[in-house]
Design an enzyme around this catalytic site. Structure first.
Site, PDB file in Angstrom:
ATOM      1  N   GLU A   1       0.838  -1.199   0.000  1.00 40.94           N
ATOM      2  CA  GLU A   1       0.000   0.000   0.000  1.00 40.94           C
ATOM      3  C   GLU A   1       0.875   1.251   0.000  1.00 40.94           C
ATOM      4  OE1 GLU A   1      -2.509  -0.017   3.409  1.00 40.94           O
ATOM      5  OE2 GLU A   1      -3.599  -1.830   2.828  1.00 40.94           O
TER       6      GLU A   1
ATOM      7  N   LYS B   1       2.035   4.647   1.478  1.00 42.95           N
ATOM      8  CA  LYS B   1       2.022   5.267   2.803  1.00 42.95           C
ATOM      9  C   LYS B   1       1.498   6.691   2.679  1.00 42.95           C
ATOM     10  CE  LYS B   1       4.896   6.285   6.802  1.00 42.95           C
ATOM     11  NZ  LYS B   1       4.435   7.673   6.921  1.00 42.95           N
ATOM     12  N   LEU B   2       0.433   6.979   3.380  1.00 44.00           N
ATOM     13  CA  LEU B   2      -0.243   8.267   3.260  1.00 44.00           C
ATOM     14  C   LEU B   2       0.299   9.273   4.274  1.00 44.00           C
ATOM     15  CD1 LEU B   2      -3.859   6.882   2.837  1.00 44.00           C
ATOM     16  CD2 LEU B   2      -2.385   7.818   1.040  1.00 44.00           C
TER      17      LEU B   2
ATOM     18  N   PHE C   1      -8.479   1.712   5.121  1.00 41.93           N
ATOM     19  CA  PHE C   1      -7.740   0.495   4.755  1.00 41.93           C
ATOM     20  C   PHE C   1      -8.073  -0.698   5.651  1.00 41.93           C
ATOM     21  CE2 PHE C   1      -4.661   3.385   6.939  1.00 41.93           C
ATOM     22  CZ  PHE C   1      -4.614   2.751   8.168  1.00 41.93           C
TER      23      PHE C   1
ATOM     24  N   LYS D   1       1.967  -5.341   4.017  1.00 42.17           N
ATOM     25  CA  LYS D   1       1.146  -5.971   5.047  1.00 42.17           C
ATOM     26  C   LYS D   1       0.983  -7.455   4.771  1.00 42.17           C
ATOM     27  CE  LYS D   1      -1.554  -1.819   6.146  1.00 42.17           C
ATOM     28  NZ  LYS D   1      -2.914  -1.226   6.261  1.00 42.17           N
TER      29      LYS D   1
END
Length: 994
Positions: A320, A322-323, A429, A494
């Protein structure tokens, strides 16, 4: 509590009626918490807290810890207790007497003992200065008198017995001269809580004076000093909330971590015999919890993939983006009393309630989010808990806005919901609760299915965060390249087979961020030779660029173009809108479309020859182009670029309009940098080998050696690339297992590490009583030592900490870090006494430097200030440092610099002049924060003179410093600002004041 008289049932009921908790009445509390305990007696006098708990703990904290060897048997044959044992005895005695004489509801006391953990009481809005002003008026003393001055200027010297900075102590000095009572007061703990609830809802000074006046009339000075500390939430009694929780109930700390509720800890865990169900997730609707966290990146992608626990049947992991926002949990539940039928709550990772900002329901007119997402929840969803990241989205740019603008955007959206500017966007998420069922024990893959079945994305309001699947280390790098090119922070990988682990940072989620190289200098200046058009919001414009290295003149064939460049790398990350605008301005009408049939080979050579690898859409002549500075993670080999080498994860730093194409890095220049870096690396290895060789030559071995088994040989077989120290010289170690933290190392690697740093290895603990036993697991040998209980077992993290501190203190005498709680796998009674004295009440080590991770834990234990934003801001700063790859060493950027701030002439005291002074003072504070020293006078110690906007007397200033020796440089304040932003000391010559 022995002097507390038992009250009849009517008195107990009256206290419950009068002193309810917060805004809830006794009846409402019984309805909301039907199983909560009830006290059989009224709460005792407030003075009980300071006589039986606060003062004894404080006295114990101040006692010096005697050496373990000097402990003797007491007069009755019992050994003297350690401070740790005394602390626990004091707390156990208080809790035991409370249960016996008051009842099982200890919440009234804990609200005053650990006030910083009481989230049911609002902040008071009172700091030391405000309390000082209230006391001056209540005591009717002149603010200009000695006592008045000491109260209002408590940070300055002047107190009689209490040092500057001890506000509560200063208050005691002043109040004790004019007390209303000398004996303990008559206010009960329940009454104090009731008055504090009232005080927390006040904002006017006249109302606050009434409450403080009652405290003054009904308390003696000793009680008042502790009351002030409770209001300031600065107890410092020599015991943390964790100690109180552990003694109250073995599961108390765990419950607090997952609920952030002191009330739940006291009311749900009042019986120590009844334990929490191990399968209980702790996730409850409309109850804030501590979310799962991502572990920090390990050494290699391969190791990270191994941590994802792949199997032959399922080796997939998720990748994913990373925000860069704020972690946020959303709770939604059916509620017919709310317009729209559903009620919402939002909490941040720090348990701050943001419902007021994002909305309490679909019909909330003051909402910046919920009124826009009615259609996001699929039919049949009655209640849900979502985990995600709240980010700021710029609608016009159709791009995420960097961290720090979220609250401003949310407030703007509240006021003007359809303005089309910046707005909050919730990227989800995870789904942790759905239709009355907790999902934390389900796998991430199953939780994702629940998420996708429960909500649908609403464009730029609420969206399900996307992921891609990988099954090998090679899957990570392309994804990381893509997000870096898009100016993102990095990735999170993850394990889809993992459950959700509350308040844990483990290997099921791992952050992946490019670490930028330093061996070739801070940055590389290269010329742009090509451009690539972007897509999406960058469509139609150049979004990334091909950079090259100049071919040196002596390598250019006679008659060839002297501007010829070899392709080296492409970069698209780190540019802002202003950077793109500047590039367009400087290169407008100078780009040439790339023709694959007629490539500009006289100007540019690509990798792959005729295959034209990494072919740009357009190209530009170096003389018409610009120079850019970049950073990168490392240099790697490749056939995609003509150089045969390329930068991994290059990131744009800044434009260099001051440099012409001829000033950019050349092929030979880069190869020289590379050669120097490799040479330095070899020299470091040689110095390490030479140190080992000298050590072997100088050690005189006795004829009869004690039994020592050194493994395969005496040599260090595993390369250990670090600065060698002698921190373990003369010590013997029995290493029984590998290390699990702070990094994974095999038993053999640990042994080699110890030998490099001067220690020796044995293979049995019976070789000597002085052998230090090391283990991170319950291996058979460790179990045997624990059973005998004759020596401690130390975790390998102690070895790492000793080495780290020794390397930081090069040139100083050898220093072994004393054992701390985290270092102990098993402790003997004597060693535990040492452990108890090596950290303060918050876990901050007295003997070693801490890293960001430990600083976070220490800050979490600090009493939070009455300023409701201050503590949260401190934690946000640590989050920001961590998320952006900063560390505490950045605090020393200006170390060694002595700065003189020149505020200008000042003849005309205009508003502009005052503003300029404020700006320069702010710059000075920034320099001090990162290690600089400010001088009040322009003397010979000054290394730089910093000037602000006022340059009216710059000529005279230059004449003055020209007479000094050495001559300091006169620099613009931008030198400090940009050095601070870049996290490195920039060259002053670029900032010479003009």
């Amino acid at each position: 509590m022995a002097n507390t008289h038992m009250r009849d049932a009517a008195a107990v009921d009256e206290e419950r009626r009068m002193y309810s908790y917060g805004s809830l009445t006794e009846t409402e509390l019984d309805e909301k918490y039907p199983n909560r305990p009830h006290n059989h007696s009224v709460t005792p006098s407030f003075s009980i807290l300071y006589t039986t708990l606060f003062n004894p703990l404080n006295d114990n904290r101040r006692k010096p810890t005697a050496p373990v060897a000097r402990r003797k048997l007491g007069p009755h044959g019992a050994s003297n207790l350690t401070p740790h044992e005394i602390r626990r005895n004091i707390i156990e005695s208080f809790i035991s007497r409370w249960r016996k004489e008051v009842g099982n509801d200890i919440y009234p006391a804990f609200r005053l003992v650990v006030p910083e953990k009481d989230r049911d009481r609002a902040m008071y809005g009172l700091k030391e200065k405000a309390i000082g002003k209230l006391l001056v008026k209540i005591l009717r003393i002149d603010k200009d008198s000695q006592d008045g001055f000491n109260l209002l200027n408590w940070k300055l010297p002047g107190g009689q017995t209490h040092a500057a900075g001890d506000f509560a102590g200063r208050c005691y000095e002043v109040i004790s001269k004019r007390p209303m009572r000398t004996e303990p007061g008559d206010m009960t703990i329940g009454e104090v809580n009731e008055k504090l609830d009232i005080l927390s809802g006040m904002s006017k000074e006249v109302d606050q004076i009434k409450v403080f006046s009652e405290f003054y009339q009904r308390m003696n000075p000793d009680e008042l000093i502790w009351l002030i500390r409770i209001i300031l939430r600065q107890m410092k009694i020599g015991a943390s909330e964790r100690t109180f929780f552990d003694i109250w109930h073995p599961d108390a700390d765990s419950l607090f971590n997952v609920s952030s509720s002191l009330r739940r800890v006291c009311w749900e865990l009042y019986d120590p015999v009844i334990r929490l169900d191990e399968d209980t997730s702790g996730v409850t609707l409309m109850q804030c919890f501590q979310p799962q966290l991502a572990a920090f990146q390990m050494h290699s992608f391969e190791k990270m993939v191994q941590r994802m626990k792949p199997t032959e049947a399922d080796d997939v992991f998720w990748i994913e983006e990373k925000l860069d926002g704020e972690r946020m949990q959303l709770h939604m539940v059916e509620d017919e009393s709310v317009l729209g039928g559903f009620r919402f709550n939002f909490w941040s990772r720090k348990a701050k309630d943001y419902t007021y900002l994002y909305g309490s329901g679909f019909e909330d007119d003051n909402s910046s989010l919920t009124r826009h997402i009615r259609d996001a929840f699929n039919p049949g969803v009655r209640n849900v808990i979502l985990d995600g990241e709240m980010i700021t989205w710029d609608v016009e740019q159709d791009a995420m806005v960097p961290f720090g603008t979220l609250k401003t955007a949310a407030i703007s959206e509240q006021r003007n919901p359809f303005s089309g500017g910046q707005r909050p966007l919730y990227r989800v998420f995870d789904c942790l609760y759905l239709n009355d069922k907790a999902l934390t024990l389900y796998t991430l893959r199953d939780r994702r299915k629940a998420l996708e079945s429960s909500i649908s994305s609403i464009h730029r309001r609420i969206e399900i965060h996307s992921y891609i699947e990988g099954n090998s280390a090679s899957s990570i790098e392309p994804a990381l390249r893509r997000v870096v090119a898009e100016a993102s922070e990095g990735l999170v990988i993850k394990n889809p087979r993992s459950p959700y682990r509350l308040n844990e940072r483990n290997d099921d989620w791992i952050k992946v961020k490019p670490e930028y190289m330093s061996e070739f200098g801070e940055e590389l200046d290269c010329v742009v030779i090509g451009g690539y058009y972007g897509s999406g919001h960058r469509g139609g414009n150049l979004a990334s660029f091909l950079c090259g290295l100049r071919v040196d003149q002596n390598h250019v064939a006679r008659g060839s173009n002297e501007q010829k460049c070899y392709s080296f790398f492409k970069v698209g990350g780190g540019f802002c809108a202003a950077d793109y605008a500047e590039i367009r301005h400087r290169t407008d009408n100078k780009w040439i479309k790339w023709d694959p049939k007629k490539p500009p080979s006289d100007w540019i050579e690509l990798g792959g020859g005729d295959k034209q690898y990494e072919r740009p859409d357009v190209w530009i002549k170096p003389e018409d182009s610009i120079v850019v500075s970049v950073k990168a993670a490392s240099v790697g080999t490749t056939d995609q670029f003509k150089m045969g080498l390329t930068l991994r994860f290059p990131r744009f730093k800044r434009l260099r309009p001051d440099k012409y194409w001829k000033d950019a890095l050349s092929v030979m220049g880069f190869m020289q940098l590379k050669s120097n870096a490799e040479k330095q690396h070899k020299e470091n290895e040689f110095q390490l080998d030479n140190e080992r060789r000298k050590k072997r030559m100088t050690i005189k071995r006795p004829k009869k050696r004690p039994l020592q088994v050194l493994g395969a040989n005496d040599e260090v077989s595993t390369p250990y690339a670090a600065l060698s120290t002698k921190v373990f010289e003369g010590l013997s170690f029995f290493i029984m297992s590998e290390s699990l933290a702070p990094e994974k190392k095999s038993k053999a690697e640990l042994e080699d590490m110890v030998k490099v740093h001067g220690g020796s290895i044995v293979q049995t603990q019976t070789a000597s009583r002085d052998v230090i036993c090391i283990s991170d697991r319950e291996v058979l040998k460790a179990r045997s030592i624990k059973k005998s209980a004759d020596r401690s077992i130390i975790r390998p993290i102690w070895l790492f900490d000793c080495i780290k501190q020794a390397q930081a203190d090069v040139g100083r005498p050898r220093y072994l870090i004393p054992y701390e709680e985290q270092h102990m796998y098993f402790s003997t009674h004597d060693d535990q006494a040492v452990v108890d004295s090596t950290t303060d009440e918050f876990g901050d080590s007295y003997a070693r430097d801490v890293d960001l991770g430990e600083l976070r834990g220490i800050l979490a234990k600090f009493p939070k200030s009455e300023d409701k934003h201050q503590h949260a801001k401190a934690m946000e700063i640590v989050d920001h440092l961590e998320d952006h790859g900063l560390d505490l060493s950045d605090r020393f950027i200006f170390q060694g610099s002595v700065l003189y701030l020149d505020f200008g002439d000042g003849a005309a005291k205009t508003p502009e002049f005052t503003a300029a002074i404020d700006e320069l003072q702010a710059v000075g504070r920034k320099a001090r924060f990162v290690g600089g020293t400010l001088s009040n006078s322009l003397d010979e110690s000054v290394t730089q003179v910093v000037v602000g906007r006022d340059r009216s007397h710059l000529h005279q200033l230059r004449q003055k410093v020209s007479q000094m020796s050495p001559i300091p440089k006169i620099v613009d304040a931008a030198w400090i600002i940009e050095s601070y932003q870049e996290r490195t000391l920039l060259d002053e010559d670029r900032f010479i004041a003009r």
